[in-house]
Write a protein that holds these residues in place. Structure first.
Motif, PDB file in Angstrom:
ATOM      1  N   LEU A  69       0.816  -1.216   0.000  1.00 52.35           N
ATOM      2  CA  LEU A  69       0.000   0.000   0.000  1.00 52.35           C
ATOM      3  C   LEU A  69       0.847   1.263   0.000  1.00 52.35           C
ATOM      4  CD1 LEU A  69      -2.858  -0.872   2.509  1.00 52.35           C
ATOM      5  CD2 LEU A  69      -3.095  -0.380   0.087  1.00 52.35           C
ATOM      6  N   SER A  72       2.875   4.301  -0.662  1.00 50.60           N
ATOM      7  CA  SER A  72       3.198   4.938  -1.932  1.00 50.60           C
ATOM      8  C   SER A  72       4.127   6.127  -1.757  1.00 50.60           C
ATOM      9  CB  SER A  72       1.911   5.348  -2.651  1.00 50.60           C
ATOM     10  OG  SER A  72       2.205   5.708  -3.977  1.00 50.60           O
ATOM     11  N   GLY A  73       4.800   6.175  -0.621  1.00 53.28           N
ATOM     12  CA  GLY A  73       5.852   7.165  -0.463  1.00 53.28           C
ATOM     13  C   GLY A  73       5.396   8.594  -0.272  1.00 53.28           C
ATOM     14  N   PHE A  74       4.228   8.781   0.300  1.00 54.97           N
ATOM     15  CA  PHE A  74       3.723  10.136   0.541  1.00 54.97           C
ATOM     16  C   PHE A  74       4.632  10.852   1.534  1.00 54.97           C
ATOM     17  CE2 PHE A  74       0.354  12.921   2.502  1.00 54.97           C
ATOM     18  CZ  PHE A  74       0.005  13.610   1.359  1.00 54.97           C
ATOM     19  N   LEU A 102      11.930   7.516   4.664  1.00 51.88           N
ATOM     20  CA  LEU A 102      11.617   7.204   3.271  1.00 51.88           C
ATOM     21  C   LEU A 102      12.860   6.623   2.633  1.00 51.88           C
ATOM     22  CD1 LEU A 102       9.492  10.067   1.671  1.00 51.88           C
ATOM     23  CD2 LEU A 102       8.812   7.736   2.235  1.00 51.88           C
ATOM     24  N   GLY A 104      13.929   4.344  -2.887  1.00 51.56           N
ATOM     25  CA  GLY A 104      12.931   3.879  -3.844  1.00 51.56           C
ATOM     26  C   GLY A 104      11.570   4.496  -3.641  1.00 51.56           C
ATOM     27  N   GLY A 105      11.387   5.211  -2.532  1.00 53.30           N
ATOM     28  CA  GLY A 105      10.152   5.949  -2.356  1.00 53.30           C
ATOM     29  C   GLY A 105       9.165   5.312  -1.400  1.00 53.30           C
ATOM     30  N   PRO A 111      -2.074   8.603   3.994  1.00 50.85           N
ATOM     31  CA  PRO A 111      -3.216   8.642   3.088  1.00 50.85           C
ATOM     32  C   PRO A 111      -3.559   7.267   2.518  1.00 50.85           C
ATOM     33  CG  PRO A 111      -1.285   9.521   1.989  1.00 50.85           C
ATOM     34  CD  PRO A 111      -0.890   9.251   3.412  1.00 50.85           C
ATOM     35  N   MET A 112      -2.613   6.356   2.579  1.00 49.08           N
ATOM     36  CA  MET A 112      -2.846   5.034   2.013  1.00 49.08           C
ATOM     37  C   MET A 112      -3.371   4.054   3.048  1.00 49.08           C
ATOM     38  SD  MET A 112      -1.984   6.004  -0.796  1.00 49.08           S
ATOM     39  CE  MET A 112      -2.339   4.478  -1.628  1.00 49.08           C
ATOM     40  N   GLU A 152      -7.933  -4.219  -1.257  1.00 47.01           N
ATOM     41  CA  GLU A 152      -7.184  -3.172  -1.951  1.00 47.01           C
ATOM     42  C   GLU A 152      -7.653  -3.057  -3.392  1.00 47.01           C
ATOM     43  OE1 GLU A 152      -2.753  -3.283  -2.403  1.00 47.01           O
ATOM     44  OE2 GLU A 152      -2.984  -4.339  -0.531  1.00 47.01           O
ATOM     45  N   TRP A 167      -8.232   6.611  -3.722  1.00 45.95           N
ATOM     46  CA  TRP A 167      -8.020   5.725  -2.579  1.00 45.95           C
ATOM     47  C   TRP A 167      -7.699   6.518  -1.316  1.00 45.95           C
ATOM     48  CZ3 TRP A 167      -8.579   0.736  -1.472  1.00 45.95           C
ATOM     49  CH2 TRP A 167      -7.791   0.169  -0.476  1.00 45.95           C
ATOM     50  N   ALA A 168      -6.747   7.447  -1.436  1.00 46.56           N
ATOM     51  CA  ALA A 168      -6.295   8.178  -0.252  1.00 46.56           C
ATOM     52  C   ALA A 168      -7.416   9.033   0.331  1.00 46.56           C
ATOM     53  CB  ALA A 168      -5.090   9.050  -0.606  1.00 46.56           C
ATOM     54  N   GLN A 201      -4.841  16.659   4.660  1.00 46.47           N
ATOM     55  CA  GLN A 201      -3.691  16.396   3.796  1.00 46.47           C
ATOM     56  C   GLN A 201      -4.089  16.794   2.376  1.00 46.47           C
ATOM     57  OE1 GLN A 201      -0.743  15.200   4.631  1.00 46.47           O
ATOM     58  NE2 GLN A 201      -1.042  14.266   6.652  1.00 46.47           N
ATOM     59  N   PRO A 202      -3.133  17.233   1.572  1.00 47.18           N
ATOM     60  CA  PRO A 202      -3.502  17.535   0.181  1.00 47.18           C
ATOM     61  C   PRO A 202      -3.938  16.255  -0.533  1.00 47.18           C
ATOM     62  CG  PRO A 202      -1.111  17.572   0.449  1.00 47.18           C
ATOM     63  CD  PRO A 202      -1.693  17.418   1.825  1.00 47.18           C
ATOM     64  N   PHE A 242      -3.992  13.158  -2.827  1.00 45.13           N
ATOM     65  CA  PHE A 242      -2.854  12.355  -3.275  1.00 45.13           C
ATOM     66  C   PHE A 242      -3.363  11.209  -4.131  1.00 45.13           C
ATOM     67  CE2 PHE A 242       0.160   8.764  -2.440  1.00 45.13           C
ATOM     68  CZ  PHE A 242       1.220   9.299  -3.145  1.00 45.13           C
ATOM     69  N   TRP A 265      -1.930   8.052  -7.075  1.00 42.93           N
ATOM     70  CA  TRP A 265      -0.804   7.474  -7.807  1.00 42.93           C
ATOM     71  C   TRP A 265      -1.321   6.479  -8.835  1.00 42.93           C
ATOM     72  CZ3 TRP A 265      -3.218   4.709  -4.438  1.00 42.93           C
ATOM     73  CH2 TRP A 265      -3.101   3.333  -4.440  1.00 42.93           C
ATOM     74  N   ARG A 310       5.853   5.093 -12.398  1.00 46.07           N
ATOM     75  CA  ARG A 310       5.022   5.344 -11.232  1.00 46.07           C
ATOM     76  C   ARG A 310       4.713   6.842 -11.210  1.00 46.07           C
ATOM     77  NH1 ARG A 310       4.443   3.266  -5.187  1.00 46.07           N
ATOM     78  NH2 ARG A 310       3.266   1.811  -6.460  1.00 46.07           N
ATOM     79  N   GLN A 339       2.925   9.879  -9.364  1.00 50.83           N
ATOM     80  CA  GLN A 339       2.402  10.273  -8.054  1.00 50.83           C
ATOM     81  C   GLN A 339       2.006  11.738  -8.141  1.00 50.83           C
ATOM     82  OE1 GLN A 339       6.135   8.825  -6.280  1.00 50.83           O
ATOM     83  NE2 GLN A 339       4.865   8.026  -4.639  1.00 50.83           N
ATOM     84  N   VAL A 344       0.330  15.013  -6.117  1.00 56.59           N
ATOM     85  CA  VAL A 344      -0.200  15.667  -4.907  1.00 56.59           C
ATOM     86  C   VAL A 344      -0.858  16.967  -5.326  1.00 56.59           C
ATOM     87  CG1 VAL A 344       1.160  14.813  -2.964  1.00 56.59           C
ATOM     88  CG2 VAL A 344       2.137  16.519  -4.462  1.00 56.59           C
ATOM     89  N   ALA A 367      10.051   9.250  -7.127  1.00 57.40           N
ATOM     90  CA  ALA A 367       9.385   9.083  -5.831  1.00 57.40           C
ATOM     91  C   ALA A 367      10.013   9.946  -4.748  1.00 57.40           C
ATOM     92  CB  ALA A 367       9.423   7.618  -5.418  1.00 57.40           C
ATOM     93  N   ILE A 427       8.433  13.479  -3.892  1.00 53.08           N
ATOM     94  CA  ILE A 427       7.055  13.694  -3.470  1.00 53.08           C
ATOM     95  C   ILE A 427       6.945  14.399  -2.120  1.00 53.08           C
ATOM     96  CG2 ILE A 427       5.106  12.348  -2.528  1.00 53.08           C
ATOM     97  CD1 ILE A 427       4.780  13.073  -5.412  1.00 53.08           C
ATOM     98  N   ALA A 428       7.780  13.995  -1.176  1.00 55.77           N
ATOM     99  CA  ALA A 428       7.677  14.608   0.148  1.00 55.77           C
ATOM    100  C   ALA A 428       7.956  16.108   0.068  1.00 55.77           C
ATOM    101  CB  ALA A 428       8.633  13.920   1.124  1.00 55.77           C
ATOM    102  N   ARG A 446       5.020  17.894  -1.380  1.00 57.16           N
ATOM    103  CA  ARG A 446       3.925  17.994  -0.408  1.00 57.16           C
ATOM    104  C   ARG A 446       4.156  19.179   0.539  1.00 57.16           C
ATOM    105  NH1 ARG A 446       3.987  15.622   4.069  1.00 57.16           N
ATOM    106  NH2 ARG A 446       5.603  14.171   3.409  1.00 57.16           N
ATOM    107  N   ARG A 447       5.417  19.335   0.961  1.00 52.67           N
ATOM    108  CA  ARG A 447       5.722  20.458   1.858  1.00 52.67           C
ATOM    109  C   ARG A 447       5.571  21.785   1.130  1.00 52.67           C
ATOM    110  NH1 ARG A 447      10.585  17.560   2.776  1.00 52.67           N
ATOM    111  NH2 ARG A 447      10.009  15.794   4.073  1.00 52.67           N
TER     112      ARG A 447
END
Lengths: 65, 339
Positions: free
Chosen positions: A10, A12-14, A27, A30-31, A53-54, B44, B248-249, B271-272, B274, B276, B283, B285, B287, B325, B328-329, B332-333
Motif C-alpha cells: 500500500l 506509496s511514499g507520501f 523514506l 525507492g520511495g 493517506p494510504m 485493496e 483511494w487516499a 492532507q492535500p 494524493f 498514484w 510510477r 504520483q 499531490v 518518488a 514527493i515529500a 507535499r511540503r
C-alpha cells in the motif's frame, strides 16, 4: 508500547509519517517508507498512522516486556 | 458528546472499513456493523488493474486485514448484501459509504462491455487477457491506461480509444499527456485519439467516423460515479459517495473523518489530495489538484519527470512525479506552504 507495521504493497511514499515522526519512519530512496524501530512508545506513531493517506501503517498495542 | 449505541456502516470498501477500524481504535465500544454488497471482505481496490490482473497477487493477498481481524475487533461484517432501505434503530448512527460504481455511458451495447471497479469485474476481465487476444479499451483515463499496461505485459494486443486529441490533457496538461501517449505507443499500444465510440459489442467497437475496431474483449473505462441511492436526511456520508476526487487516499481519510465525527473528536489536519498510478514502467504520483492550474512546468525525460502546476497568480496547486518518488515529500511540503 506499540508495534508498527507498514504494508509495503500500500505504501506509496507520501512521506507524512517521516515528517511527523522522523526518528521512527524514514523514506527509502525507492520511495517507500520503512520503520527504523519496529516498536515504540512514542505517541507520534499514532499520528503518523492516522496521517497516512494510504492507510498503510498499522499500530498494534503490545504489552511492554 | 454522547456516543450512539450502535453504528451501521453501509459499504465495505476502504472508507467504510477505515471508519469501522477508527471507531474501535478510538475506544468506541458500541455495536459496529459493516455491510458490503460485494462478497469479499474489504480489499485493496487499486491493485485490481495491476498486480491482480497480472496474476501476481491473488484475491486473498488483497485483503486489507487478516480474515479474523473483524471478529477479533467486534466488528460485524455482513457481506454479499445490497441495502435498499434503511430503518434506523433508536440511538443508531448510519454511515453511507457505498462508494462509486463504474460509469456505463448510454451507448448501444454498453452493457456487453467489461468494466473494472470490483474484484468480480477483475476476475471476469482477467480471463480475457491471454497472449495475442485483442483488447479494446474505451477511455484513456487511469483505469484504462493501467489495464492497457498490464494487458501488454501479458502479451495482449491493445487498442486504446481516447475521445480527446491527447490523453490526460484535461487533467495533467498537454505536455504530460503527450509524454504518456508516446509511452503507450512505445509499449505497443495502438492509441487512437480524437475518436468517439458510438456502439459496443463483445467483439467490436463502432466509431463515429464509421470505422470499426475488431477485438476479443472491450473494456469500458470512462470513470466512476457515486452510488448515491441511499443518501438521505440524517445519514452520514463518507468517501466517494460524497463526491470528491474518488481516490483511494481520500476515501481512507474520509472513513477516519467520519469515525471521528461520530465520536466527537477533533478532525485530523487535512492532507492535500494524493493519487498514484503505475503504468508502463512509470510510477506517477500526484499531490494537490491540477484541475485549476493555468500553467504547467515540466522537467526531465520521458523516463523520469516532474510537472508542477500553477494557478494564474503563480501559486503552486499540484505537482506530479513520474519515477521520481524521492521528490514527493518535498512537493507535499511546498504545497502546504503555498496553500
Amino acid at each position: 508500547m506499540h508495534r508498527i507495521e507498514i504494508d509495503r504493497n500500500l505504501c506509496s511514499g507520501f512521506g507524512a509519517c517521516a515528517d511527523l515522526a522522523p526518528d521512527i519512519f524514514e523514506l527509502e530512496p525507492g520511495g517507500t517508507a520503512s520503520v527504523r524501530a519496529g516498536e515504540s512508545d512514542d505517541p507520534r506513531v499514532l499520528d503518523a498512522a492516522a496521517a497516512c493517506p494510504m492507510a498503510a501503517i498499522s499500530v498494534i498495542e503490545i504489552q511492554a516486556a | 458528546m454522547k456516543q450512539p449505541q450502535s453504528v451501521l456502516i453501509v459499504g465495505a470498501g476502504l472508507a467504510g472499513a477505515r471508519c469501522a477500524e477508527t471507531l474501535r481504535a478510538e475506544g468506541y465500544d458500541g455495536r459496529i456493523t459493516l455491510v458490503g454488497e460485494e462478497p469479499t471482505a474489504p480489499y485493496e481496490r487499486p491493485a485490481l488493474s495491476k498486480e491482480f490482473l497480472a496474476g501476481e497477487r491473488s484475491a486473498s493477498d488483497l485483503l486489507l486485514r487478516p480474515p479474523t481481524y473483524w471478529s477479533d475487533n467486534g466488528i460485524e461484517l455482513v457481506l454479499g448484501w445490497r441495502v435498499d432501505i434503511i430503518r434506523r434503530r433508536r440511538d443508531e448512527t448510519v454511515v453511507i459509504a457505498t462508494g462509486a460504481r463504474a460509469r456505463r455511458i448510454s451507448l448501444p451495447g454498453a452493457a456487453t462491455a467489461h468494466v473494472l471497479r470490483t474484484l468480480g469485474d477483475a476476475i471476469a476481465l482477467r480471463d480475457e487477457l491471454r497472449p495475442r487476444r485483442r483488447l479494446a479499451v474505451v477511455g484513456g483515463g487511469f483505469v484504462g491506461a493501467e489495464v492497457a499496461s498490464t494487458a501488454r505485459r501479458l502479451g495482449v494486443d491493445v487498442t486504446m480509444l481516447e475521445a480527446e486529441p491527447t490523453p490526460f490533457a484535461a487533467t495533467l496538461g498537454v505536455e504530460v499527456g503527450d509524454a504518456l501517449a508516446r509511452r503507450y505507443r512505445k509499449h505497443g499500444v495502438d492509441l487512437r485519439t480524437g475518436v468517439r465510440a458510438v456502439a459496443l459489442a463483445p467483439n467490436r467497437v463502432d466509431l463515429a467516423d464509421s470505422t470499426t475496431v475488431s477485438c476479443d474483449a472491450v473494456l469500458l473505462a470512462v470513470g466512476a460515479e457515486p452510488a448515491r441511492e441511499l443518501v438521505g436526511d440524517g445519514l452520514d456520508e463518507c468517501g466517494d459517495v460524497a463526491g470528491g476526487p474518488g481516490h483511494w487516499a481520500s476515501a481512507a481519510a474520509a472513513g477516519v473523518a467520519a469515525a471521528r465525527r461520530i465520536l466527537g473528536l477533533d478532525p485530523l489536519p487535512a492532507q492535500p489530495p494524493f493519487f498514484w498510478s503505475d503504468q508502463f514502467g512509470l510510477r506517477l504520483q500526484l499531490v494537490g489538484d491540477p484541475l485549476a492550474a493555468a500553467a504547467v512546468e515540466c522537467e526531465g525525460t520521458d523516463e523520469s519527470f516532474t510537472a508542477r502546476y500553477f494557478v494564474r497568480d503563480g501559486r503552486l496547486v499540484a505537482a506530479l512525479a513520474a519515477n521520481r518518488a524521492a521528490d514527493i515529500a518535498a512537493f507535499r511540503r511546498e504545497l502546504a506552504l503555498a496553500a
